[in-house]
Motif scaffolding. Structure first.
Motif, PDB file in Angstrom:
ATOM      1  N   VAL A 130      31.181  39.434  34.633  1.00  0.00           N
ATOM      2  CA  VAL A 130      30.776  38.581  35.748  1.00  0.00           C
ATOM      3  C   VAL A 130      31.137  39.246  37.062  1.00  0.00           C
ATOM      4  CG1 VAL A 130      31.050  36.289  36.787  1.00  0.00           C
ATOM      5  CG2 VAL A 130      31.230  36.552  34.305  1.00  0.00           C
ATOM      6  N   GLU A 131      30.213  39.142  38.029  1.00  0.00           N
ATOM      7  CA  GLU A 131      30.484  39.665  39.376  1.00  0.00           C
ATOM      8  C   GLU A 131      31.191  38.587  40.191  1.00  0.00           C
ATOM      9  OE1 GLU A 131      28.197  41.769  43.128  1.00  0.00           O
ATOM     10  OE2 GLU A 131      27.088  40.401  41.835  1.00  0.00           O
ATOM     11  N   ASN A 132      32.289  38.962  40.822  1.00  0.00           N
ATOM     12  CA  ASN A 132      33.021  38.054  41.688  1.00  0.00           C
ATOM     13  C   ASN A 132      32.238  37.894  42.995  1.00  0.00           C
ATOM     14  OD1 ASN A 132      34.848  37.106  43.771  1.00  0.00           O
ATOM     15  ND2 ASN A 132      36.525  37.528  42.349  1.00  0.00           N
ATOM     16  N   TYR A 172      33.165  36.794  45.801  1.00  0.00           N
ATOM     17  CA  TYR A 172      33.937  37.049  47.016  1.00  0.00           C
ATOM     18  C   TYR A 172      34.168  38.526  47.282  1.00  0.00           C
ATOM     19  CZ  TYR A 172      34.687  32.070  46.834  1.00  0.00           C
ATOM     20  OH  TYR A 172      34.492  30.716  46.779  1.00  0.00           O
ATOM     21  N   ASP A 173      34.498  39.291  46.234  1.00  0.00           N
ATOM     22  CA  ASP A 173      34.802  40.704  46.482  1.00  0.00           C
ATOM     23  C   ASP A 173      33.719  41.651  45.940  1.00  0.00           C
ATOM     24  OD1 ASP A 173      35.264  40.890  43.729  1.00  0.00           O
ATOM     25  OD2 ASP A 173      37.431  41.006  43.919  1.00  0.00           O
ATOM     26  N   GLY A 174      32.718  41.128  45.225  1.00  0.00           N
ATOM     27  CA  GLY A 174      31.613  41.957  44.730  1.00  0.00           C
ATOM     28  C   GLY A 174      31.960  42.824  43.530  1.00  0.00           C
ATOM     29  N   ARG A 175      33.201  42.715  43.019  1.00  0.00           N
ATOM     30  CA  ARG A 175      33.599  43.522  41.856  1.00  0.00           C
ATOM     31  C   ARG A 175      33.285  42.777  40.565  1.00  0.00           C
ATOM     32  NH1 ARG A 175      39.438  45.570  43.810  1.00  0.00           N
ATOM     33  NH2 ARG A 175      39.947  43.692  42.670  1.00  0.00           N
ATOM     34  N   TRP A 176      33.149  43.551  39.491  1.00  0.00           N
ATOM     35  CA  TRP A 176      32.825  42.993  38.186  1.00  0.00           C
ATOM     36  C   TRP A 176      34.084  42.844  37.348  1.00  0.00           C
ATOM     37  CZ3 TRP A 176      28.058  41.455  36.212  1.00  0.00           C
ATOM     38  CH2 TRP A 176      26.977  41.611  37.090  1.00  0.00           C
ATOM     39  N   TYR A 177      34.125  41.765  36.549  1.00  0.00           N
ATOM     40  CA  TYR A 177      35.273  41.475  35.697  1.00  0.00           C
ATOM     41  C   TYR A 177      34.804  41.135  34.285  1.00  0.00           C
ATOM     42  CZ  TYR A 177      37.915  41.306  40.006  1.00  0.00           C
ATOM     43  OH  TYR A 177      38.503  41.626  41.206  1.00  0.00           O
ATOM     44  N   ASN A 178      35.624  41.502  33.308  1.00  0.00           N
ATOM     45  CA  ASN A 178      35.363  41.203  31.909  1.00  0.00           C
ATOM     46  C   ASN A 178      36.212  39.997  31.522  1.00  0.00           C
ATOM     47  OD1 ASN A 178      36.055  41.333  28.959  1.00  0.00           O
ATOM     48  ND2 ASN A 178      34.533  42.960  29.034  1.00  0.00           N
ATOM     49  N   PHE A 179      35.568  38.951  31.017  1.00  0.00           N
ATOM     50  CA  PHE A 179      36.253  37.743  30.562  1.00  0.00           C
ATOM     51  C   PHE A 179      36.183  37.724  29.042  1.00  0.00           C
ATOM     52  CE2 PHE A 179      35.176  36.886  34.875  1.00  0.00           C
ATOM     53  CZ  PHE A 179      36.159  36.035  35.352  1.00  0.00           C
ATOM     54  N   ASN A 180      37.347  37.902  28.403  1.00  0.00           N
ATOM     55  CA  ASN A 180      37.411  37.991  26.950  1.00  0.00           C
ATOM     56  C   ASN A 180      38.550  37.083  26.481  1.00  0.00           C
ATOM     57  OD1 ASN A 180      37.398  38.700  24.268  1.00  0.00           O
ATOM     58  ND2 ASN A 180      37.231  40.890  24.666  1.00  0.00           N
ATOM     59  N   ASP A 181      38.196  35.894  26.035  1.00  0.00           N
ATOM     60  CA  ASP A 181      39.172  34.863  25.683  1.00  0.00           C
ATOM     61  C   ASP A 181      40.080  34.595  26.884  1.00  0.00           C
ATOM     62  OD1 ASP A 181      38.062  34.535  23.175  1.00  0.00           O
ATOM     63  OD2 ASP A 181      39.409  35.964  22.243  1.00  0.00           O
ATOM     64  N   SER A 182      41.367  34.757  26.748  1.00  0.00           N
ATOM     65  CA  SER A 182      42.273  34.473  27.863  1.00  0.00           C
ATOM     66  C   SER A 182      42.545  35.707  28.725  1.00  0.00           C
ATOM     67  CB  SER A 182      43.605  33.913  27.330  1.00  0.00           C
ATOM     68  OG  SER A 182      44.226  34.880  26.503  1.00  0.00           O
ATOM     69  N   MET A 183      41.911  36.824  28.403  1.00  0.00           N
ATOM     70  CA  MET A 183      42.127  38.073  29.145  1.00  0.00           C
ATOM     71  C   MET A 183      41.007  38.283  30.168  1.00  0.00           C
ATOM     72  SD  MET A 183      44.843  39.450  27.765  1.00  0.00           S
ATOM     73  CE  MET A 183      44.729  41.123  28.290  1.00  0.00           C
ATOM     74  N   VAL A 184      41.399  38.658  31.384  1.00  0.00           N
ATOM     75  CA  VAL A 184      40.444  39.013  32.430  1.00  0.00           C
ATOM     76  C   VAL A 184      40.836  40.386  32.947  1.00  0.00           C
ATOM     77  CG1 VAL A 184      39.481  38.432  34.687  1.00  0.00           C
ATOM     78  CG2 VAL A 184      40.118  36.607  33.093  1.00  0.00           C
ATOM     79  N   SER A 185      39.869  41.317  32.981  1.00  0.00           N
ATOM     80  CA  SER A 185      40.162  42.649  33.467  1.00  0.00           C
ATOM     81  C   SER A 185      38.983  43.173  34.279  1.00  0.00           C
ATOM     82  CB  SER A 185      40.446  43.602  32.285  1.00  0.00           C
ATOM     83  OG  SER A 185      39.346  43.624  31.414  1.00  0.00           O
ATOM     84  N   ARG A 226      33.217  47.923  34.969  1.00  0.00           N
ATOM     85  CA  ARG A 226      32.116  48.489  35.746  1.00  0.00           C
ATOM     86  C   ARG A 226      30.934  47.533  35.742  1.00  0.00           C
ATOM     87  NH1 ARG A 226      32.082  53.677  32.538  1.00  0.00           N
ATOM     88  NH2 ARG A 226      29.914  53.110  32.297  1.00  0.00           N
ATOM     89  N   GLN A 227      30.093  47.674  36.740  1.00  0.00           N
ATOM     90  CA  GLN A 227      28.840  46.936  36.772  1.00  0.00           C
ATOM     91  C   GLN A 227      28.035  47.261  35.527  1.00  0.00           C
ATOM     92  OE1 GLN A 227      26.564  47.096  40.545  1.00  0.00           O
ATOM     93  NE2 GLN A 227      25.027  48.129  39.326  1.00  0.00           N
ATOM     94  N   PRO A 228      27.351  46.270  34.906  1.00  0.00           N
ATOM     95  CA  PRO A 228      26.589  46.556  33.695  1.00  0.00           C
ATOM     96  C   PRO A 228      25.560  47.660  33.909  1.00  0.00           C
ATOM     97  CG  PRO A 228      26.666  44.206  34.096  1.00  0.00           C
ATOM     98  CD  PRO A 228      27.265  44.884  35.292  1.00  0.00           C
ATOM     99  N   GLU A 229      25.354  48.477  32.877  1.00  0.00           N
ATOM    100  CA  GLU A 229      24.354  49.539  32.961  1.00  0.00           C
ATOM    101  C   GLU A 229      22.964  48.920  32.921  1.00  0.00           C
ATOM    102  OE1 GLU A 229      24.873  52.743  30.228  1.00  0.00           O
ATOM    103  OE2 GLU A 229      27.048  52.646  30.412  1.00  0.00           O
TER     104      GLU A 229
END
Length: 128
Positions: free
Chosen positions: A103-105, A107-120, A123-126
Motif C-alpha cells: 500500500v502507498e502511504n 502522506y509520504d508517498g512511500r510503499w509499505y508491505n502489510f503482512n499480518d501484524s508486520m508492517v515494513s 518498493r513500489q510494485p513492478e
C-alpha cells in the motif's frame, strides 16, 4: 466499449410484433466511482459438485500505476483516471494460502508491505 452484436444468442421477442430479434450490447460508464476496486478472478474450476477440482491461476499480471477509463466512459462529472495505491496478493495454494498487501502511504508517498501484524517498507510494485 464498441457495440457488440450477439449473434449466437437467441435475442429477444419484440413486445409489439412478437418476432424474434437480434440483440447487441454496449457497455458505458456514466458515473465513475471515486475509488475503483478491481478484483481479478485467479481461481477456476468447480462445477456442480463441491468435490470438483479447483486450480489457481499463477500467471503474472501486468499493470500500470495509472488507469484511464476515458474511452469507456460518458461522464457528466467526475474523472475517469485512477492512480494505483494498493495491491493485494495471495501466496500459496488453494488448501493453504496467505494474503498480504502493498500500500502507498497517502502522506509520504512511500510503499509499505502489510503482512499480518508486520508492517515494513517496500518498493513500489513492478509494472508492465
Amino acid at each position: 466499449t464498441e457495440r457488440e452484436d450477439l449473434e449466437d444468442v437467441e435475442g429477444y421477442k419484440c413486445e409489439k410484433c412478437k418476432w424474434q430479434r437480434g440483440a447487441c450490447k454496449k457497455l458505458t460508464i456514466y458515473k465513475a466511482p471515486k475509488v475503483l476496486i478491481l478484483h481479478l478472478k485467479r481461481f477456476s474450476g468447480g462445477g456442480l459438485s463441491r468435490f470438483s477440482r479447483f486450480s489457481k491461476n499463477s500467471a503474472r499480471v501486468s499493470f500500470d500505476l495509472e488507469l484511464d477509463l476515458g474511452r469507456h466512459c460518458n461522464l457528466k462529472e467526475g474523472s475517469s483516471r485512477y492512480k494505483l495505491f494498493a495491491v493485494s496478493h495471495h501466496s500459496g495454494s488453494l488448501s493453504g494460502g496467505h494474503y498480504y498487501a502493498e500500500v502507498e502511504n497517502a502522506y509520504d508517498g512511500r510503499w509499505y508491505n502489510f503482512n499480518d501484524s508486520m508492517v515494513s517498507s517496500c518498493r513500489q510494485p513492478e509494472t508492465s
